[in-house]
Design an enzyme around this catalytic site. Structure first.
Site, PDB file in Angstrom:
ATOM      1  N   GLU A 387       0.844  -1.207   0.000  1.00 17.36           N
ATOM      2  CA  GLU A 387       0.000   0.000   0.000  1.00 17.36           C
ATOM      3  C   GLU A 387       0.872   1.246   0.000  1.00 17.36           C
ATOM      4  O   GLU A 387       1.924   1.273   0.643  1.00 17.36           O
ATOM      5  CB  GLU A 387      -0.855   0.016   1.274  1.00 17.36           C
ATOM      6  CG  GLU A 387      -2.160  -0.734   1.149  1.00 17.36           C
ATOM      7  CD  GLU A 387      -3.262   0.117   0.530  1.00 17.36           C
ATOM      8  OE1 GLU A 387      -2.962   1.145  -0.096  1.00 17.36           O
ATOM      9  OE2 GLU A 387      -4.431  -0.272   0.674  1.00 17.36           O
ATOM     10  N   ASP A 388       0.419   2.289  -0.679  1.00 16.42           N
ATOM     11  CA  ASP A 388       1.123   3.562  -0.617  1.00 16.42           C
ATOM     12  C   ASP A 388       0.913   4.211   0.749  1.00 16.42           C
ATOM     13  O   ASP A 388       1.856   4.576   1.433  1.00 16.42           O
ATOM     14  CB  ASP A 388       0.665   4.495  -1.751  1.00 16.42           C
ATOM     15  CG  ASP A 388      -0.856   4.567  -1.875  1.00 16.42           C
ATOM     16  OD1 ASP A 388      -1.557   3.840  -1.125  1.00 16.42           O
ATOM     17  OD2 ASP A 388      -1.342   5.344  -2.702  1.00 16.42           O
ATOM     18  N   ASP A 391      -4.660   5.239   5.725  1.00 14.71           N
ATOM     19  CA  ASP A 391      -5.195   6.412   6.414  1.00 14.71           C
ATOM     20  C   ASP A 391      -6.223   5.919   7.434  1.00 14.71           C
ATOM     21  O   ASP A 391      -5.855   5.484   8.521  1.00 14.71           O
ATOM     22  CB  ASP A 391      -5.789   7.308   5.312  1.00 14.71           C
ATOM     23  CG  ASP A 391      -6.302   8.640   5.800  1.00 14.71           C
ATOM     24  OD1 ASP A 391      -6.127   8.923   6.984  1.00 14.71           O
ATOM     25  OD2 ASP A 391      -6.883   9.389   5.005  1.00 14.71           O
ATOM     26  N   PHE A 440      -2.444  16.011   4.406  1.00 15.06           N
ATOM     27  CA  PHE A 440      -2.609  15.377   3.100  1.00 15.06           C
ATOM     28  C   PHE A 440      -1.263  15.435   2.376  1.00 15.06           C
ATOM     29  O   PHE A 440      -0.690  16.513   2.207  1.00 15.06           O
ATOM     30  CB  PHE A 440      -3.696  16.073   2.276  1.00 15.06           C
ATOM     31  CG  PHE A 440      -4.175  15.209   1.151  1.00 15.06           C
ATOM     32  CD1 PHE A 440      -5.161  14.255   1.370  1.00 15.06           C
ATOM     33  CD2 PHE A 440      -3.601  15.302  -0.099  1.00 15.06           C
ATOM     34  CE1 PHE A 440      -5.583  13.417   0.344  1.00 15.06           C
ATOM     35  CE2 PHE A 440      -4.003  14.462  -1.133  1.00 15.06           C
ATOM     36  CZ  PHE A 440      -5.002  13.528  -0.911  1.00 15.06           C
ATOM     37  N   ARG A 453       1.621  13.100  -8.819  1.00 12.12           N
ATOM     38  CA  ARG A 453       2.079  11.714  -8.679  1.00 12.12           C
ATOM     39  C   ARG A 453       3.554  11.567  -9.066  1.00 12.12           C
ATOM     40  O   ARG A 453       4.239  10.704  -8.553  1.00 12.12           O
ATOM     41  CB  ARG A 453       1.273  10.795  -9.601  1.00 12.12           C
ATOM     42  CG  ARG A 453      -0.140  10.517  -9.140  1.00 12.12           C
ATOM     43  CD  ARG A 453      -0.658   9.272  -9.858  1.00 12.12           C
ATOM     44  NE  ARG A 453      -2.108   9.193  -9.843  1.00 12.12           N
ATOM     45  CZ  ARG A 453      -2.811   8.659  -8.846  1.00 12.12           C
ATOM     46  NH1 ARG A 453      -2.207   8.179  -7.787  1.00 12.12           N
ATOM     47  NH2 ARG A 453      -4.123   8.606  -8.903  1.00 12.12           N
TER      48      ARG A 453
HETATM   49  P1  IMP Z   1      -7.998   4.743   3.840  1.00  9.37           P
HETATM   50  O1  IMP Z   1      -9.043   3.817   3.307  1.00  9.37           O
HETATM   51  O2  IMP Z   1      -8.596   5.911   4.565  1.00  9.37           O
HETATM   52  O3  IMP Z   1      -6.921   4.094   4.633  1.00  9.37           O
HETATM   53  O4  IMP Z   1      -7.339   5.457   2.600  1.00  9.37           O
HETATM   54  C1  IMP Z   1      -6.500   4.856   1.753  1.00  9.37           C
HETATM   55  C2  IMP Z   1      -6.424   5.585   0.425  1.00  9.37           C
HETATM   56  O5  IMP Z   1      -6.753   6.977   0.531  1.00  9.37           O
HETATM   57  C3  IMP Z   1      -5.006   5.545  -0.032  1.00  9.37           C
HETATM   58  O6  IMP Z   1      -4.734   4.366  -0.763  1.00  9.37           O
HETATM   59  C4  IMP Z   1      -4.883   6.791  -0.855  1.00  9.37           C
HETATM   60  O7  IMP Z   1      -5.281   6.535  -2.171  1.00  9.37           O
HETATM   61  C5  IMP Z   1      -5.867   7.761  -0.213  1.00  9.37           C
HETATM   62  N1  IMP Z   1      -5.169   8.698   0.719  1.00  9.37           N
HETATM   63  C6  IMP Z   1      -5.294   8.755   2.046  1.00  9.37           C
HETATM   64  N2  IMP Z   1      -4.529   9.735   2.565  1.00  9.37           N
HETATM   65  C7  IMP Z   1      -3.897  10.310   1.520  1.00  9.37           C
HETATM   66  C8  IMP Z   1      -2.938  11.385   1.412  1.00  9.37           C
HETATM   67  O8  IMP Z   1      -2.486  12.019   2.383  1.00  9.37           O
HETATM   68  N3  IMP Z   1      -2.516  11.675   0.157  1.00  9.37           N
HETATM   69  C9  IMP Z   1      -2.949  11.003  -0.958  1.00  9.37           C
HETATM   70  N4  IMP Z   1      -3.825  10.001  -0.883  1.00  9.37           N
HETATM   71  C10 IMP Z   1      -4.304   9.662   0.337  1.00  9.37           C
END
Ligand code: IMP
Length: 464
Positions: A387-388, A391, A440, A453
């Site tokens: 995963e990148d 969050d 963010f 990106r």
């Molecule tokens: P989660 O489901 O809230 O954990 O979010 C995961 C996805 O939200 C990641 O795979 C990203 O695509 C996007 N995301 C969450 N935070 C960021 C951020 O700070 N920058 C860019 N993308 C984010």
């Protein structure tokens, strides 16, 4: 049998045992250098040609003073030149021989005679094993043969390591990979590595931590020393980088003043973080140059810091999954940079897979949908979700339950960024690159509205 011959046999026995074990390459080379040093009763170093095949860089050594070791990059043509000729080179009087690049430093380190034999892999010289004697020595044929045999063992170890690694097994590349490891490991701070890259880019010769200047003494004992970060032989200039707190900068300035008093002929300059960034920006590197696109705020991790961290994760994964041939599953699209770099640093066989997801619905009914599933059958396989950024954890928890239904042998999660403070679902992360604050972030694959990106670093999104 003469004592010298017994020492050679002992060295061979020890070294061949290590060569024959599954020790890491660096350990094998260290053993070869140590064994040669003990048997020859002299300092020994192993230098490797870099990818340009013009510079020799120190890889490992034994029995040599630190100041001499840190002289850094050597010109393959100006330093002994055994790697250019492919023949051993023996120098009985270092002080009077033009074939030594840093003869003054060598003399200061008490080195009188030197022997260098090339490390030859598939007919191509990739480096050299060098012996440094404190007594004047006319190296005999027997001594030269012994060092050549040790160099051959080193070449065998490198060759075997290259075969273990994926990618084309070219000699220079072997040296290159090892060199990169040796050189990056040596830097105390990422800004030093960034600076070195700029110098490399412009072909400016540099020596990392070239020498230590004594600043204070108590009787004969040195009580304070100063070691500048770099020496640029082409400019006869020492460079000290400072990306540190103001209190430490003040201390550095004090040392520099003292150094200038004691060594008026030495040219040294102190580069502050903003100077380094400006300098980098001039050549299109570093955070100032990279802040292309509006709205990028503070840089959180430079490309060098990311690379170092990704390399560490890859090493850990390669170790933990050594015999398991894992399937690495990336979640598109933010993961593309991380995945590409991560797998390239891994040293074990892996399968690479991607999944794609879309977010549907409004603010209250938002849900995730898989728009592209894995192609490989995950049943019975060891899966690593890549995963990148994690969050809230909602996306990952959904994907994990989807994946578990496929019956994998094991599932682990490797996330480059962990925005832990925002977690809603408690998903276990097994491998984490950086823990990021509640901001963010963009760059290195992460976007804001499809922008940013392609930034090579990770930054906090600024005010738009
Ligand atoms: P989660 O489901 O809230 O954990 O979010 C995961 C996805 O939200 C990641 O795979 C990203 O695509 C996007 N995301 C969450 N935070 C960021 C951020 O700070 N920058 C860019 N993308 C984010």
């Amino acid at each position: 049998m003469a004592a010298r011959e017994r020492a050679y046999f002992r060295a061979f026995r020890r070294v061949t045992t290590v060569v024959n074990s599954d020790a890491a390459l660096k350990e094998v080379l260290d053993a070869i250098v140590r064994g040669t040093s003990r048997a020859m009763q002299a300092g020994v170093s192993l230098v490797l040609l870099d990818a340009s095949r013009e510079k020799l860089v120190h890889c490992c050594s034994w029995g040599l003073p630190r100041a001499y070791l840190q002289k850094g990059v050597l010109d393959a043509r100006r330093s002994l030149a055994e790697v250019v000729t492919g023949q051993p080179v023996a120098i009985s009087d270092v002080a009077r021989d033009g074939r030594i690049q840093y003869s003054e430093l060598a003399a200061k380190a008490g080195i009188v005679s030197m022997l260098g034999v090339p490390l030859v892999m598939k007919g191509m010289a990739v480096g050299s094993l060098r012996v440094y004697s404190r007594q004047r020595t006319e190296f005999s044929k027997q001594e030269t043969n012994f060092v050549t045999a040790m160099a051959n063992l080193a070449a065998v170890a490198i060759e075997r390591d290259v075969q273990r690694q994926p990618g084309p097994p070219a000699g220079a590349q072997a040296g290159g990979a090892l060199l990169r490891q040796a050189r990056t490991a040596a830097f105390a701070h990422p800004s030093e590595e960034e600076f070195a890259r700029i110098l490399d880019f412009y072909n400016v010769e540099w020596i990392y931590e070239p020498r230590s200047f004594p600043l204070r003494w108590q009787g004969d004992v040195v009580t304070e020393m100063f070691t500048p970060d770099f020496y640029l032989p082409g400019f006869d200039l020492y460079v000290e980088l400072t990306a540190l707190k103001q209190s430490l900068v003040t201390e550095k300035n004090r040392k520099l003043r003292r150094l200038r008093e004691l060594y008026p002929d030495v040219r040294i300059t102190l580069l502050y973080k903003k100077d380094i960034h400006r300098l980098l920006a001039k050549y299109g590197f570093g955070p100032l140059a990279q802040a292309r696109g509006r709205g990028v705020g503070r840089v959180l991790y430079s490309s060098v810091e990311i690379e170092q961290q990704v390399r560490k994760l890859a090493e850990q994964l390669s170790h933990d999954y050594a015999d398991r041939h894992p399937v690495m599953v990336g979640v598109l699209r933010g993961v593309f940079c991380f995945m590409a770099d991560l797998v390239r640093h891994m040293t074990i066989p892996v399968d690479v897979e991607f999944m794609a997801i879309s977010y549907y619905g409004g603010a209250t009914t938002a849900s995730v949908k898989i728009t592209k599933d894995m192609d490989l059958n995950a049943a019975g396989r060891h899966v690593i979700m890549v995963e990148d950024i994690v969050d809230t954890g909602l996306t990952l928890s959904y994907l994990l339950s989807h994946l578990m239904a496929k019956g994998p042998a094991s599932v682990a999660v490797c996330a480059l960024l962990d925005k832990r403070v925002r977690r809603i679902v408690n998903v276990p992360l097994d491998y984490i690159g950086f823990e990021v604050p509640d901001e963010f972030v963009v760059g290195y694959g992460l976007d804001y509205d499809e922008e940013y990106r392609n930034l090579p670093f990770i930054a906090i999104l600024g005010s738009l």
